[in-house]
Write a protein that holds these residues in place. Structure first.
Motif, short mmCIF file in Angstrom:
data_model
loop_
_atom_site.label_atom_id
_atom_site.label_comp_id
_atom_site.label_asym_id
_atom_site.label_seq_id
_atom_site.Cartn_x
_atom_site.Cartn_y
_atom_site.Cartn_z
N UNK A 1 40.33 36.75 44.52
CA UNK A 1 38.60 36.67 45.51
C UNK A 1 38.20 37.45 46.42
N UNK A 2 39.14 38.19 47.10
CA UNK A 2 39.56 39.23 48.34
C UNK A 2 38.48 39.99 47.77
N UNK A 3 39.09 40.53 46.14
CA UNK A 3 38.40 41.74 45.60
C UNK A 3 37.11 41.35 45.33
N UNK A 4 37.18 40.63 44.58
CA UNK A 4 35.46 40.14 44.01
C UNK A 4 34.19 39.87 45.05
N UNK A 5 35.10 38.93 46.12
CA UNK A 5 34.28 39.38 47.17
C UNK A 5 33.31 40.71 48.06
N UNK A 6 34.58 41.71 48.37
CA UNK A 6 33.99 43.05 48.54
C UNK A 6 33.18 43.70 46.96
N UNK A 7 33.39 43.39 46.36
CA UNK A 7 32.35 44.08 45.34
C UNK A 7 31.40 43.27 45.37
N UNK A 8 31.26 41.80 45.85
CA UNK A 8 30.10 41.32 45.59
C UNK A 8 28.89 41.94 46.61
N UNK B 1 28.45 34.24 40.68
CA UNK B 1 28.33 33.94 40.50
C UNK B 1 29.77 34.56 39.87
N UNK B 2 30.05 36.21 40.20
CA UNK B 2 30.91 36.55 40.01
C UNK B 2 31.89 36.44 41.23
N UNK B 3 31.23 36.16 42.35
CA UNK B 3 32.23 36.49 43.39
C UNK B 3 33.06 34.90 43.12
N UNK B 4 32.41 33.81 43.47
CA UNK B 4 33.07 32.61 42.94
C UNK B 4 33.80 32.30 41.16
N UNK C 1 33.35 35.90 36.42
CA UNK C 1 32.67 36.23 35.33
C UNK C 1 31.75 36.81 35.64
N UNK C 2 31.57 38.68 34.76
CA UNK C 2 30.17 39.09 34.49
C UNK C 2 29.41 38.91 33.33
N UNK C 3 28.32 38.12 34.39
CA UNK C 3 26.53 37.36 33.68
C UNK C 3 26.28 38.29 33.25
N UNK C 4 26.08 39.44 34.20
CA UNK C 4 24.77 40.50 33.70
C UNK C 4 24.33 40.94 32.63
N UNK C 5 23.62 40.83 32.04
CA UNK C 5 23.19 41.86 30.27
C UNK C 5 23.36 40.58 29.48
N UNK D 1 45.42 40.34 39.27
CA UNK D 1 44.93 40.53 40.73
C UNK D 1 43.32 41.20 40.78
N UNK D 2 42.86 40.09 40.03
CA UNK D 2 41.21 39.85 40.06
C UNK D 2 41.18 38.92 39.76
N UNK D 3 41.58 38.12 39.24
CA UNK D 3 40.97 36.23 38.98
C UNK D 3 42.31 35.17 38.71
N UNK D 4 43.23 35.05 39.51
CA UNK D 4 43.99 34.16 39.05
C UNK D 4 43.28 32.93 38.91
N UNK D 5 44.02 31.69 37.95
CA UNK D 5 43.24 30.92 38.03
C UNK D 5 43.99 30.32 38.99
#
Lengths: 219, 298
Positions: A75-82, A205-208, A211-215, B281-285
Motif C-alpha cells: 500500500x505504501x508503494x502504491x501510495x507513493x506511485x499515485x 482507484x489504483x492507490x486503494x 488495479x490499473x484502470x487507465x485506458x 509486495x505491491x498489492x497483498x490481499x
C-alpha cells in the motif's frame, strides 16, 4: 535508516493535499474570472502558477528521498506511485488555469463576443469533476473515483458543442475571429482539466485497490 | 471556497504537524484503513506443476502447536520464499520438509506433506534417502573440516557407488553450478575452512546439489554474509531455479522480493497469505501481510 516511513508518508500526503487545494483554488478563480470577465482575478491566477510549479518540484524531491531511503512496498508503494503521478497531473491542471486566465486577459482587448452557454456549463461540470477527484484522493474513495471517470464524457460532448459554435460564429462575425479562438482555447483547456481530473481519479482507484484502470472504459 | 471546507484538503483545516512520536502512537486512519481489496485471488502461475503439496498440515513441539492447518502448493523449479516474524513457524515448516525434526523427540506433525508423491511424514519414508532428494543450506555456512573436494564428494560417496573419474566430474559440475569453481579449482585439496564466509556458503550449496536433490531448502542463507556475497548467492539462487525447486526462509524482505517467484507469509503458526511475489509486495490481499511487508509490525 534515518527516516520513519510512516511519518514521511503523512508528510507527503499533507503536501499533495495542500497542493491540490491550491490548484483547485486556481481553477475556481479562473472559472469565476471567466463568468464575470474579471481581469484582476485572471491576473491573480496567472501570477499564482509559479507557486504550483515550485510545489511540484518539492513533492517530487520528497518522493525521491522516500523511495531511496525507505523502499516502500504494498500500500505504501502504491501510495507513493499515485502521489508522483497526481503531483504531475496537478501541475498540468495548474498550467491550464494559467492558460485560461491568459485567454481571459486577451479577450478583454478583442471585439466583444457572447460566451456560448455550453462553455459555461462545461466550466461548471469540470469544476465539479476536479472537486470530486480531489475529495476521492483525500478520502481514498475508489467509488467516488469511478463516478468521476464516468462524468468525463458529458464534458467532451460539451466541448464539441463549443467547437460547433465556433464554426458558426467565425463566418458570421469575422471581426470576432480572435475572440472566438480565445473561447475555443478556453474550451480546450477546460476539457483537459476534466481529463486530468479523471486521471487523478484513476490513480486514486489504483492507490486503494491496486488495479490499473487507465485506458479501460469506465464502469 | 465552499467545497474546500468540506474535506481536509485546505491547509487551514490540515491538522498541525505531528512529531514522530505522536504519529506512531496514533497513525492517521487513512494510512491504516487502506486495503479493502475486492479483487479475486490471483493464482501465481497455474500451469506450473507442484513439487510439494501441503494440506491441513499441523505441527507440534510437545503440547505447543507451532503450525496450524497449513495449505500450500510449492511449485516445481521455482523459488518460494517464506517470510514472517520470528517464531511464526516458517523455519519449523522448512525443517519438516526434510525431516530435520526427526531429531527432536517432542516434535510431531499430521496432515499431508507430499513431495512428488512421496509422503514426507510417513515413518516408512527413509529420512536418509529423503535428504538426498531435499538438500538444506543453513544460516551459518557449515562446511565439514575437510578439503573443498571432500566436502562436495561427501554426499555422492555416501549415496552412490561412483568411479573416481565420475566423482571428479560431479564435484566440478557442482562447484560450477554453485559459481565457485573458478575460485577454488587450483586448491581443491585445501581445507574448506580457509574459504571466506560467502565462499563457504556457496560450497555448502555445491555440497547440497552434488547428490542431485529435487528440492533445496535454504534457511536464511545470507544472514551471515556481507552485501557482495549476498548478491552472489542471490544470483546463484536465480540460476539454480532452472533445475531445482527452492524454498527459502528469509528475514530480509527485499531479498524475498528479489529472488522469489512466490511468497508465503506466516504469522503465529498460520499461513496467512501466499501469492506471486510481485503481488505480495505491491498489492497483498490480507491486512496482516500488508502490515508486515510495510514494516508496520514484526
Amino acid at each position: 535508516m534515518g527516516m520513519n516511513l510512516v511519518t514521511e508518508l503523512v508528510e507527503v500526503r499533507r503536501s499533495i493535499l495542500s497542493m491540490a487545494a491550491i490548484v483547485e483554488q486556481q481553477i475556481d478563480r479562473a472559472i469565476t474570472a471567466l463568468r464575470s470577465m474579471d481581469i484582476a482575478l485572471a491576473r491573480l491566477v496567472k501570477a499564482g502558477d509559479d507557486e504550483i510549479n515550485n510545489l511540484e518540484i518539492e513533492i517530487e524531491n520528497e518522493c525521491l528521498r522516500i523511495f531511496a531511503l525507505t523502499h516502500p512496498v504494498a500500500g505504501d508503494l502504491r501510495f507513493m506511485m499515485a502521489v508522483l503521478r497526481i503531483n504531475s497531473n496537478l501541475e498540468r491542471i495548474g498550467d491550464k488555469a494559467k492558460s485560461i486566465a491568459k485567454r481571459i486577459i486577451d479577450l478583454v482587448d478583442c471585439a466583444p463576443v457572447r460566451l456560448p452557454p455550453a462553455l459555461i456549463e462545461m466550466a461548471g461540470k469540470t469544476r465539479t469533476m476536479l472537486g470530486d477527484a480531489l475529495t476521492a484522493l483525500a478520502n481514498e474513495d475508489a467509488d467516488l473515483g469511478r463516478r468521476v471517470r464516468v462524468s468525463d464524457d458529458p464534458v467532451d460532448a460539451l466541448q464539441r458543442e463549443v467547437f460547433n459554435w465556433g464554426h458558426r460564429e467565425i463566418p458570421a462575425h469575422v471581426e470576432a475571429t480572435h475572440a472566438v479562438i480565445d473561447v475555443l482555447s478556453i474550451g480546450r483547456a477546460l476539457e483537459r482539466v476534466a481529463d486530468l481530473s479523471a486521471a487523478i481519479a484513476e490513480d486514486v482507484i489504483f492507490l486503494v485497490e491496486g488495479s490499473i484502470v487507465r485506458h479501460q472504459p469506465p464502469e | 471556497m465552499t467545497t474546500m471546507t468540506q474535506r481536509p484538503v485546505s491547509p487551514a483545516s490540515t491538522p498541525p504537524p505531528t512529531g514522530p512520536v505522536q504519529v506512531t502512537a496514533a497513525p492517521p486512519e487513512v494510512l491504516t484503513k487502506r486495503p479493502a481489496h475486492t479483487q479475486a485471488p490471483r493464482p501465481a502461475e497455474p500451469s506450473v506443476r507442484t513439487a510439494i503439496t501441503v494440506r491441513a498440515f499441523n505441527a507440534w513441539y510437545g503440547s505447543f502447536q507451532a503450525l496450524h492447518k497449513v495449505e500450500l502448493d510449492v511449485p516445481h523449479c521455482r523459488v518460494t520464499s517464506l517470510i514472517g516474524p520470528s517464531g511464526c513457524g516458517k523455519s519449523t515448516f522448512l525443517r519438516w520438509i526434510n525431516r530435520m525434526n526427526d531429531l527432536i523427540p517432542i516434535a510431531r506433525a499430521d496432515g499431508t506433506l507430499d513431495l512428488h508423491g512421496i509422503d514426507l511424514l510417513s515413518r516408512n519414508t527413509d529420512a536418509v534417502d529423503l535428504r538426498r532428494r531435499v538438500g538444506m543450506v543453513f544460516q551459518k555456512p557449515n562446511p565439514f573440516p575437510k578439503s573443498i573436494y571432500d566436502n562436495v564428494a561427501f554426499g555422492p560417496r555416501l549415496h552412490f557407488r561412483i568411479r573416481r573419474r565420475d566423482l571428479e566430474d560431479l564435484v566440478e559440475r557442482s562447484l560450477r553450478a554453485a559459481a565457485l569453481w573458478d575460485e577454488v579449482k587450483d586448491r581443491l585439496k585445501s581445507s574448506a575452512l580457509g574459504l571466506s564466509g560467502g565462499q563457504q556458503q556457496r560450497l555448502c550449496i555445491a555440497r547440497a546439489i552434488a547428490v542431485g536433490p529435487e528440492v533445496v531448502l535454504m534457511d536464511e542463507p545470507c544472514s551471515a554474509l556481507d552485501p557482495k556475497s549476498t548478491a552472489r548467492i542471490e544470483d546463484l539462487i536465480r540460476e539454480l531455479r532452472k533445475d531445482y525447486t527452492i524454498v527459502i526462509v528469509t528475514h530480509n524482505m527485499q531479498q524475498a522480493a528479489r529472488v522469489s517467484d512466490l511468497t508465503s507469509f506466516f504469522f503465529e503458526g498460520r499461513l496467512i497469505e501466499t501469492g506471486a511475489t510481485a503481488d505480495i509486495f505491491t498489492n497483498p490481499r490480507n491486512k496482516q501481510t500488508e502490515d508486515y511487508v510495510t514494516g508496520r509490525f514484526g
